[in-house]
Design a protein around this motif. Structure first.
Motif, PDB file in Angstrom:
ATOM      1  N   LEU A  10      33.936  20.058  32.235  1.00  0.00           N
ATOM      2  CA  LEU A  10      35.229  19.394  32.106  1.00  0.00           C
ATOM      3  C   LEU A  10      35.286  18.230  33.080  1.00  0.00           C
ATOM      4  O   LEU A  10      34.766  18.328  34.192  1.00  0.00           O
ATOM      5  CB  LEU A  10      36.337  20.364  32.478  1.00  0.00           C
ATOM      6  CG  LEU A  10      36.841  21.281  31.387  1.00  0.00           C
ATOM      7  CD1 LEU A  10      37.497  22.487  32.004  1.00  0.00           C
ATOM      8  CD2 LEU A  10      37.856  20.526  30.527  1.00  0.00           C
ATOM      9  N   ASP A  15      48.252  22.160  20.452  1.00  0.00           N
ATOM     10  CA  ASP A  15      49.671  21.906  20.711  1.00  0.00           C
ATOM     11  C   ASP A  15      49.963  21.702  22.193  1.00  0.00           C
ATOM     12  O   ASP A  15      51.005  21.164  22.556  1.00  0.00           O
ATOM     13  CB  ASP A  15      50.523  23.082  20.205  1.00  0.00           C
ATOM     14  CG  ASP A  15      50.661  23.024  18.698  1.00  0.00           C
ATOM     15  OD1 ASP A  15      50.390  21.955  18.110  1.00  0.00           O
ATOM     16  OD2 ASP A  15      51.026  24.066  18.107  1.00  0.00           O
ATOM     17  N   ASP A  16      49.069  22.151  23.041  1.00  0.00           N
ATOM     18  CA  ASP A  16      49.299  22.030  24.482  1.00  0.00           C
ATOM     19  C   ASP A  16      47.964  21.734  25.165  1.00  0.00           C
ATOM     20  O   ASP A  16      47.300  22.629  25.680  1.00  0.00           O
ATOM     21  CB  ASP A  16      49.927  23.323  25.019  1.00  0.00           C
ATOM     22  CG  ASP A  16      50.427  23.149  26.444  1.00  0.00           C
ATOM     23  OD1 ASP A  16      49.952  22.214  27.139  1.00  0.00           O
ATOM     24  OD2 ASP A  16      51.280  23.940  26.866  1.00  0.00           O
ATOM     25  N   TYR A  64      47.093  20.529  27.991  1.00  0.00           N
ATOM     26  CA  TYR A  64      46.928  20.889  29.401  1.00  0.00           C
ATOM     27  C   TYR A  64      46.602  22.376  29.537  1.00  0.00           C
ATOM     28  O   TYR A  64      45.696  22.768  30.279  1.00  0.00           O
ATOM     29  CB  TYR A  64      48.206  20.550  30.173  1.00  0.00           C
ATOM     30  CG  TYR A  64      48.081  20.691  31.666  1.00  0.00           C
ATOM     31  CD1 TYR A  64      47.065  20.045  32.369  1.00  0.00           C
ATOM     32  CD2 TYR A  64      48.985  21.474  32.381  1.00  0.00           C
ATOM     33  CE1 TYR A  64      46.953  20.177  33.746  1.00  0.00           C
ATOM     34  CE2 TYR A  64      48.883  21.603  33.761  1.00  0.00           C
ATOM     35  CZ  TYR A  64      47.863  20.949  34.434  1.00  0.00           C
ATOM     36  OH  TYR A  64      47.764  21.094  35.803  1.00  0.00           O
ATOM     37  N   LEU A  65      47.332  23.202  28.794  1.00  0.00           N
ATOM     38  CA  LEU A  65      47.039  24.633  28.805  1.00  0.00           C
ATOM     39  C   LEU A  65      45.643  24.893  28.235  1.00  0.00           C
ATOM     40  O   LEU A  65      44.900  25.731  28.748  1.00  0.00           O
ATOM     41  CB  LEU A  65      48.102  25.373  27.972  1.00  0.00           C
ATOM     42  CG  LEU A  65      47.921  26.879  27.834  1.00  0.00           C
ATOM     43  CD1 LEU A  65      47.916  27.574  29.193  1.00  0.00           C
ATOM     44  CD2 LEU A  65      49.046  27.470  26.970  1.00  0.00           C
ATOM     45  N   PHE A  78      43.094  22.882  28.352  1.00  0.00           N
ATOM     46  CA  PHE A  78      42.150  22.517  29.423  1.00  0.00           C
ATOM     47  C   PHE A  78      41.996  23.656  30.429  1.00  0.00           C
ATOM     48  O   PHE A  78      40.890  24.007  30.855  1.00  0.00           O
ATOM     49  CB  PHE A  78      42.650  21.237  30.119  1.00  0.00           C
ATOM     50  CG  PHE A  78      42.387  21.162  31.585  1.00  0.00           C
ATOM     51  CD1 PHE A  78      41.101  20.876  32.068  1.00  0.00           C
ATOM     52  CD2 PHE A  78      43.401  21.373  32.510  1.00  0.00           C
ATOM     53  CE1 PHE A  78      40.846  20.802  33.436  1.00  0.00           C
ATOM     54  CE2 PHE A  78      43.158  21.308  33.879  1.00  0.00           C
ATOM     55  CZ  PHE A  78      41.875  21.030  34.347  1.00  0.00           C
ATOM     56  N   ALA A  79      43.132  24.264  30.831  1.00  0.00           N
ATOM     57  CA  ALA A  79      43.076  25.356  31.809  1.00  0.00           C
ATOM     58  C   ALA A  79      42.298  26.541  31.247  1.00  0.00           C
ATOM     59  O   ALA A  79      41.481  27.161  31.943  1.00  0.00           O
ATOM     60  CB  ALA A  79      44.495  25.781  32.196  1.00  0.00           C
ATOM     61  N   GLN A  80      42.534  26.835  29.989  1.00  0.00           N
ATOM     62  CA  GLN A  80      41.820  27.959  29.365  1.00  0.00           C
ATOM     63  C   GLN A  80      40.322  27.662  29.265  1.00  0.00           C
ATOM     64  O   GLN A  80      39.483  28.516  29.522  1.00  0.00           O
ATOM     65  CB  GLN A  80      42.399  28.235  27.972  1.00  0.00           C
ATOM     66  CG  GLN A  80      43.819  28.790  28.040  1.00  0.00           C
ATOM     67  CD  GLN A  80      44.505  28.829  26.678  1.00  0.00           C
ATOM     68  OE1 GLN A  80      44.433  27.864  25.913  1.00  0.00           O
ATOM     69  NE2 GLN A  80      45.175  29.933  26.390  1.00  0.00           N
ATOM     70  N   ALA A 105      38.650  25.688  31.188  1.00  0.00           N
ATOM     71  CA  ALA A 105      38.048  25.681  32.525  1.00  0.00           C
ATOM     72  C   ALA A 105      37.502  27.054  32.897  1.00  0.00           C
ATOM     73  O   ALA A 105      36.474  27.176  33.564  1.00  0.00           O
ATOM     74  CB  ALA A 105      39.087  25.216  33.556  1.00  0.00           C
ATOM     75  N   TRP A 106      38.197  28.087  32.455  1.00  0.00           N
ATOM     76  CA  TRP A 106      37.725  29.443  32.751  1.00  0.00           C
ATOM     77  C   TRP A 106      36.427  29.763  32.020  1.00  0.00           C
ATOM     78  O   TRP A 106      35.663  30.615  32.481  1.00  0.00           O
ATOM     79  CB  TRP A 106      38.799  30.482  32.410  1.00  0.00           C
ATOM     80  CG  TRP A 106      39.911  30.496  33.417  1.00  0.00           C
ATOM     81  CD1 TRP A 106      41.194  30.091  33.238  1.00  0.00           C
ATOM     82  CD2 TRP A 106      39.806  30.904  34.790  1.00  0.00           C
ATOM     83  NE1 TRP A 106      41.923  30.224  34.398  1.00  0.00           N
ATOM     84  CE2 TRP A 106      41.098  30.733  35.375  1.00  0.00           C
ATOM     85  CE3 TRP A 106      38.773  31.401  35.585  1.00  0.00           C
ATOM     86  CZ2 TRP A 106      41.354  31.031  36.711  1.00  0.00           C
ATOM     87  CZ3 TRP A 106      39.035  31.703  36.911  1.00  0.00           C
ATOM     88  CH2 TRP A 106      40.315  31.519  37.460  1.00  0.00           C
ATOM     89  N   HIS A 141      33.929  28.182  34.264  1.00  0.00           N
ATOM     90  CA  HIS A 141      33.925  28.786  35.606  1.00  0.00           C
ATOM     91  C   HIS A 141      34.523  30.182  35.540  1.00  0.00           C
ATOM     92  O   HIS A 141      35.646  30.397  35.993  1.00  0.00           O
ATOM     93  CB  HIS A 141      34.742  27.926  36.574  1.00  0.00           C
ATOM     94  CG  HIS A 141      34.262  26.529  36.682  1.00  0.00           C
ATOM     95  ND1 HIS A 141      33.211  26.158  37.491  1.00  0.00           N
ATOM     96  CD2 HIS A 141      34.653  25.391  36.054  1.00  0.00           C
ATOM     97  CE1 HIS A 141      32.991  24.853  37.368  1.00  0.00           C
ATOM     98  NE2 HIS A 141      33.847  24.374  36.509  1.00  0.00           N
ATOM     99  N   GLU A 164      50.733  36.205  41.992  1.00  0.00           N
ATOM    100  CA  GLU A 164      49.694  35.653  42.863  1.00  0.00           C
ATOM    101  C   GLU A 164      50.358  35.072  44.098  1.00  0.00           C
ATOM    102  O   GLU A 164      51.389  34.399  44.011  1.00  0.00           O
ATOM    103  CB  GLU A 164      48.878  34.571  42.142  1.00  0.00           C
ATOM    104  CG  GLU A 164      47.769  34.008  43.045  1.00  0.00           C
ATOM    105  CD  GLU A 164      46.729  33.177  42.309  1.00  0.00           C
ATOM    106  OE1 GLU A 164      46.877  32.941  41.098  1.00  0.00           O
ATOM    107  OE2 GLU A 164      45.738  32.761  42.973  1.00  0.00           O
ATOM    108  N   LYS A 178      54.530  33.174  41.078  1.00  0.00           N
ATOM    109  CA  LYS A 178      53.422  32.587  41.822  1.00  0.00           C
ATOM    110  C   LYS A 178      53.955  32.002  43.119  1.00  0.00           C
ATOM    111  O   LYS A 178      54.888  31.174  43.100  1.00  0.00           O
ATOM    112  CB  LYS A 178      52.749  31.477  41.011  1.00  0.00           C
ATOM    113  CG  LYS A 178      52.420  31.847  39.560  1.00  0.00           C
ATOM    114  CD  LYS A 178      51.388  32.959  39.442  1.00  0.00           C
ATOM    115  CE  LYS A 178      51.008  33.216  37.984  1.00  0.00           C
ATOM    116  NZ  LYS A 178      50.130  34.405  37.830  1.00  0.00           N
ATOM    117  N   HIS A 200      58.240  35.077  36.722  1.00  0.00           N
ATOM    118  CA  HIS A 200      57.727  33.739  36.400  1.00  0.00           C
ATOM    119  C   HIS A 200      58.389  32.656  37.236  1.00  0.00           C
ATOM    120  O   HIS A 200      58.620  31.534  36.776  1.00  0.00           O
ATOM    121  CB  HIS A 200      57.891  33.443  34.901  1.00  0.00           C
ATOM    122  CG  HIS A 200      57.270  34.497  34.047  1.00  0.00           C
ATOM    123  ND1 HIS A 200      55.940  34.816  34.143  1.00  0.00           N
ATOM    124  CD2 HIS A 200      57.785  35.325  33.107  1.00  0.00           C
ATOM    125  CE1 HIS A 200      55.660  35.789  33.289  1.00  0.00           C
ATOM    126  NE2 HIS A 200      56.763  36.129  32.660  1.00  0.00           N
TER     127      HIS A 200
END
Lengths: 344, 344, 344
Positions: C24, C74-75, C77-78, C80-82, C84-85, C88, C207, C229, C245
């Motif tokens: 990424l 549809d998202d 950014y989300l 991308f985060a998914q 990334a896992w 990594h 977290e 968080k 949340h």
């Protein structure tokens, strides 16, 4: 525990049936096994509805329902705190040194102490009787601790620090880290570290919360006086002298070489510039920035008032123009005077 | 130590008798065994009364009492700091690995290092010469440390971090914890964690105080430049780039992705929004909230002034009405103009 | 990883060549081995110049260069985060108990857990499956942890705390330290400690960052709700109830007995007085001092605006005179009215 036993131990005067109680609870949620207390008069109305078996009240309180047993005490809140310890006795040192703990050969650790798993006590450090040094705590070399100290897990006490009797330090707190002192090097704008050769002295009955820091002095000890209580995330920089029975709440930073008096109360989120003096019995409100010494006891504050972001945006911009606004008012006053308006 | 020995080691010029001195002390409290220094001209008058055996002064200082030996230096304060290290030498690595320490098989730890009790060095981590990793400190896997680093007790360095030469980290500080990054999940308002895959790089001669945090970068390393000094309780969020020889005092929080220049000085209790840039040599006063980038060096501040609570209560209420007050002034100006007042 | 594999795992719709991507990267710095994403429309222009092999975009995005493969989601950014896992993956429990770890006899630690070097698990503490308790972490007695918790190095969890599933706590954080509660002793102005007999409950998917503190309740548990968080250096005092949340950024202090709703966002450096309530979905700007409950969702702020020190000095002095300035304006208005000015 029977009310008569409680009175025998803590004092106060018992009225009504000598019932047995098994726990402490608030007036409003107590059941028939619990004893409650009334300290703040504004909760007096809860007396009539409480399910508690007994209540601790001030001698001046009247209109207590007949079925309630009561203990009268001059200070019901303090009485409640004392009683709480009867129900929840303080953990005692277990007189054991965990096999994984490391105690340096020259350290003196009485058999009455508890040394937890992976705790470390350095060379020439001397502990008093019944100290508890819990899991992962580190006490470096050449420290002295009084009796009955409690050093919670993962605390660090740097070398050369002195703790009085019954000092309690919560997890993550660091006592005696280097003060923040550097001499600027003109040639290249770098910073040359000044050795911090003092230590830290915490007097008897000092308690420090979690993840706080008290830095060692540059030449002499940073000191916190007898009975003072420090919350979590409090920074006490090098050379500070904090008085006796002073309370400092969370997220407060005290810069170097400040002198804070006795019986001072500092609320949370306070910042204090260096080399200031605070008079005995001063009360500092939450979020205050202290930039000058306070020579007279009183209640001090400096919080910018909260608004919705929209309102804040409209108003905050004028904070930057206050001098201008004041000038305009002055000019208006002169015009009014010139126009015949009676200027006071 | 004789003054001639000191001059031979640190430099400066000796005038007067080559006496022996045993310690450093302030001018006002020094006795005949001590050497003092005069840095701030406003203490010049203390020269005539001091009991010190010798004094460090700037070449321009005149009127030094005849009986005082003096060392003249262009920077007496720096000279004092250098001299302090002669009297209080820095602790050296003892070249021992404590039996209770755990060093992973693949870690490289030179024999010159000191690894304290219950310290931990993870897989593939490489230490330079003469590093000190003290009791309970944890350095996770895949880190690289330069020579002469000092990692104080109960420090944590997460995996994949890089420390230069002579980096010193005080107790409780956490290097390389996850940055605070989540993607909002629109469906239910929950937060989906973004992996923080960068690390932290601390350049040569960085020192970080107790209980501070430097978060790892989201994609690339968070960086602190050569010679920068960070106090206790400083938060450096993910992706920040701090320059060289910059100083950040206690209780300061720097949000993510900020770029702070070289030779910047940030006083205590400062808060800084994310993605901002601070120009080289900027000075930020204590308690300032930085909400915009600073492109020009200077001295910046934003502290709400302290008052007694009573005065504060009277005045703070009008902060919320400043826009209204400004509007009223404007209207008055218009009326005055209409009434013939000379409006500037 | 081929784009088709990614789509098979995370979803979205693939357009263009099913290329292979190895990492990424941001649009502007991606090379031909990388996949990038476009979330913020203001970066749309970067699409035409990017060297990325593929880009994640919203279905509404047009004008994507022909040579670019795209995944529509549809998202983005989300997504991308998914993704990334996938590149990594989260570290997994190694199912090993390090020989230097200490686990009390009565503790229950499933074989699926990882217990790091010098970690400590106290009596009667129960861990779920696949928990990771890393080097130097301390979990005292009588705690309960759900499955898949990660307790980073040098964390401390005091006795009697409850953690749900997938709770992650970063280094240096202290859960369950004593709340800051003392009864004043009128006789001598000293402070009598009130035992803190509650615990802390952290719900599923909470977290907490590095060096934060969540104090145990006085009578009942301090609670943080599901999915919330918490960043570094956050203080949650005793008896607080944080909803689900909710996000709290760094250097924020929440005083005792506050009740914070669900989906609240609190930016960094916020201070909050005790016993307040914050409505669901409230947004608090950085540096705000919250002194009253917020009953209506919205965006709130209270930051004193920054200026150069010179400008600040000129203006801040009038903050202390605002009531006086307001009084002078009022008087001017009366004079103007008397002089015939039309006062609105």
């Amino acid at each position: 525990m029977k009310l008569s036993e409680i009175v025998a131990k803590i004092g106060g005067e018992l009225f009504g049936v000598d019932v047995e109680v098994g726990q402490l609870a608030p007036l409003e949620s107590a059941d028939g096994t619990a004893i409650a207390f009334l300290s703040n008069p504004k909760y007096h109305h809860q007396l009539s509805d409480t399910q508690a078996a007994a209540v601790i009240v001030h001698p001046s309180v009247v209109d207590v329902p007949e079925h309630l047993s009561i203990i009268r005490s001059d200070d019901p809140y303090l009485y409640f705190a004392q009683l709480a310890w009867l129900f929840h006795p303080r953990a005692q040192a277990n007189h054991q040194r965990h096999p994984s703990a490391v105690v340096a050969d020259s350290a003196i650790v009485p058999a009455s102490c508890e040394i937890g798993a992976h705790a470390y006590v350095g060379e020439h450090t001397v502990l008093g009787e019944n100290c508890r040094v819990l899991a992962g705590a580190v006490i470096e070399h050449d420290c002295v601790l009084g009796d009955d100290c409690v050093i919670h897990p993962n605390v660090t006490v740097y070398h050369g620090c002195t703790l009085g009797q019954r000092v309690e330090i919560h997890s993550g707190t660091v006592i005696g880290g280097d003060g923040f002192g550097y001499a600027p090097v003109k040639a290249d704008g770098s910073w040359f570290k000044i050795p911090q050769t003092g230590g830290v002295t915490l007097a008897d009955d000092v308690e420090i919360g979690s993840n706080s820091t008290v830095d060692r002095g540059a030449l002499e000890d940073t000191r916190i006086g007898r009975g003072s209580k420090i919350d979590n995330f409090v920074q006490i920089a090098h050379n500070c002298q904090v008085g006796e029975h002073t309370v400092i709440a969370s997220c407060t930073g005290i810069s170097g070489s400040c002198k804070i008096g006795n019986h001072v109360v500092i609320a949370g989120g306070v910042g204090m510039a260096g080399h200031l003096t605070i008079a005995d019995k001063t009360f500092i409100g939450g979020g205050t920035n202290i930039t000058k010494s306070i020579t007279e006891a009183g209640h001090y504050a400096s919080v910018y008032p909260m608004q919705t972001f929209k309102e804040w945006s409209k108003n905050a911009v004028y904070v930057r123009r206050l001098a201008d606004m004041n000038g305009r008012i002055k000019q208006l006053e002169q015009h009014i005077a010139a126009l015949g308006g009676a200027k006071e």
